[in-house]
Design a protein around this motif. Structure first.
Motif, PDB file in Angstrom:
ATOM      1  N   SER A   1     -13.510  33.438 -44.376  1.00 24.13           N
ATOM      2  CA  SER A   1     -13.222  32.656 -45.572  1.00 24.13           C
ATOM      3  C   SER A   1     -12.835  31.217 -45.218  1.00 24.13           C
ATOM      4  O   SER A   1     -13.299  30.268 -45.855  1.00 24.13           O
ATOM      5  CB  SER A   1     -12.103  33.331 -46.367  1.00 24.13           C
ATOM      6  N   MET A   2     -12.014  31.042 -44.187  1.00 21.69           N
ATOM      7  CA  MET A   2     -11.607  29.687 -43.784  1.00 21.69           C
ATOM      8  C   MET A   2     -12.793  28.853 -43.329  1.00 21.69           C
ATOM      9  O   MET A   2     -12.904  27.684 -43.674  1.00 21.69           O
ATOM     10  CB  MET A   2     -10.585  29.753 -42.641  1.00 21.69           C
ATOM     11  N   PHE A   3     -13.658  29.450 -42.534  1.00 21.14           N
ATOM     12  CA  PHE A   3     -14.784  28.680 -41.997  1.00 21.14           C
ATOM     13  C   PHE A   3     -15.902  28.477 -43.015  1.00 21.14           C
ATOM     14  O   PHE A   3     -16.552  27.440 -43.011  1.00 21.14           O
ATOM     15  CB  PHE A   3     -15.346  29.359 -40.734  1.00 21.14           C
ATOM     16  N   SER A   4     -16.126  29.463 -43.882  1.00 25.81           N
ATOM     17  CA  SER A   4     -17.260  29.386 -44.804  1.00 25.81           C
ATOM     18  C   SER A   4     -16.891  28.841 -46.175  1.00 25.81           C
ATOM     19  O   SER A   4     -17.749  28.343 -46.892  1.00 25.81           O
ATOM     20  CB  SER A   4     -17.880  30.777 -44.983  1.00 25.81           C
ATOM     21  N   GLY A   5     -15.628  28.980 -46.559  1.00 25.57           N
ATOM     22  CA  GLY A   5     -15.203  28.566 -47.883  1.00 25.57           C
ATOM     23  C   GLY A   5     -15.451  29.614 -48.953  1.00 25.57           C
ATOM     24  O   GLY A   5     -15.133  29.406 -50.117  1.00 25.57           O
ATOM     25  N   VAL A   6     -16.009  30.761 -48.573  1.00 23.27           N
ATOM     26  CA  VAL A   6     -16.243  31.847 -49.518  1.00 23.27           C
ATOM     27  C   VAL A   6     -14.942  32.631 -49.667  1.00 23.27           C
ATOM     28  O   VAL A   6     -14.349  33.030 -48.663  1.00 23.27           O
ATOM     29  CB  VAL A   6     -17.375  32.778 -49.009  1.00 23.27           C
ATOM     30  N   PRO A   7     -14.475  32.850 -50.898  1.00 19.40           N
ATOM     31  CA  PRO A   7     -13.247  33.638 -51.075  1.00 19.40           C
ATOM     32  C   PRO A   7     -13.396  35.026 -50.445  1.00 19.40           C
ATOM     33  O   PRO A   7     -14.481  35.620 -50.478  1.00 19.40           O
ATOM     34  CB  PRO A   7     -13.105  33.747 -52.592  1.00 19.40           C
ATOM     35  N   GLU A   8     -12.299  35.517 -49.881  1.00 17.26           N
ATOM     36  CA  GLU A   8     -12.340  36.821 -49.210  1.00 17.26           C
ATOM     37  C   GLU A   8     -12.870  37.918 -50.125  1.00 17.26           C
ATOM     38  O   GLU A   8     -13.602  38.801 -49.685  1.00 17.26           O
ATOM     39  CB  GLU A   8     -10.946  37.209 -48.702  1.00 17.26           C
ATOM     40  N   SER A   9     -12.517  37.857 -51.397  1.00 16.70           N
ATOM     41  CA  SER A   9     -12.949  38.899 -52.334  1.00 16.70           C
ATOM     42  C   SER A   9     -14.462  38.904 -52.538  1.00 16.70           C
ATOM     43  O   SER A   9     -15.026  39.897 -52.987  1.00 16.70           O
ATOM     44  CB  SER A   9     -12.244  38.724 -53.678  1.00 16.70           C
ATOM     45  N   ASP A  10     -15.144  37.798 -52.211  1.00 17.91           N
ATOM     46  CA  ASP A  10     -16.594  37.708 -52.382  1.00 17.91           C
ATOM     47  C   ASP A  10     -17.379  38.037 -51.116  1.00 17.91           C
ATOM     48  O   ASP A  10     -18.609  38.018 -51.123  1.00 17.91           O
ATOM     49  CB  ASP A  10     -16.986  36.295 -52.842  1.00 17.91           C
TER      50      ASP A  10
END
Length: 194
Positions: free
Chosen positions: A134-143
């Protein structure tokens, strides 16, 4: 704070001062101002409490890595520039988090002696992988889907663990964010050429 929170905070302080194996239930009680029965009531066991305290410490370290959590993200997520920025933030956080990383390696090295703790920590690793992606990609963990966490998350976790070994052992010769990013750039370039 109630007993549950007092126990958790006391356990964190004990972990940082004594480590996992040397911390006793009595140490936690003394540090938290609670009683022995509270540990069993709120956490089930001393080891379960210490695992929760350790996970909380690691989550705090993880939050210091990402400027997007408290500051402005300056590079596009998922880019090589973001990769560099994140590793630079991680390396910058090493001095303040050194005790936590030393604790992490104590747990790795002593895992065979505390199998029930090892099992709990192995389960917590997946959450860690998810947070890194999530930190590196910016995608929320829930997604995030399981395959992404199992591949990209393991990639980042492996890099993080190896980097921490270097920085704890000899900071003067440890890999920098620039070297790590250039290594990835060259690896990607080589893969594209093949």
């Amino acid at each position: 704070m109630g007993h549950r929170e007092d126990l958790l905070e006391g356990a964190k302080r004990c972990l940082l001062e004594k480590g996992f194996l040397r911390t006793t239930a009595r140490d936690i009680v003394k540090e938290s101002g609670t009683n022995l029965a509270s540990i069993g009531y709120h956490y089930g066991s001393k080891d379960a409490l210490l695992v929760q305290a350790y996970v909380s410490l690691i989550e705090g370290v993880g939050e210091s890595f990402d400027p997007g959590l408290g500051g402005e993200v300056t590079q596009p997520r998922g880019s090589l520039e973001r990769f560099h920025e994140m590793w630079a933030n991680i390396i910058r956080a090493v001095p303040e988090s050194r005790a936590i990383w030393l604790l992490s390696f104590e747990l790795v090295l002593q895992g065979d002696r505390i199998p029930e703790v090892r099992k709990l920590l192995a389960e917590a690793q997946e959450e860690g992988r998810s947070g890194l992606v999530s930190m590196f990609s910016g995608v929320p963990e829930s997604d995030l889907d399981k395959e992404t966490v199992d591949t990209e998350g393991r990639f980042y976790q492996t890099l993080l663990n190896g980097l921490m070994v270097q920085w704890l052992f000899d900071p003067d010769s440890a890999t920098t964010a620039e070297q790590l990013t250039e290594g990835l750039r060259r690896t990607i370039g080589g893969a594209v050429k093949s």
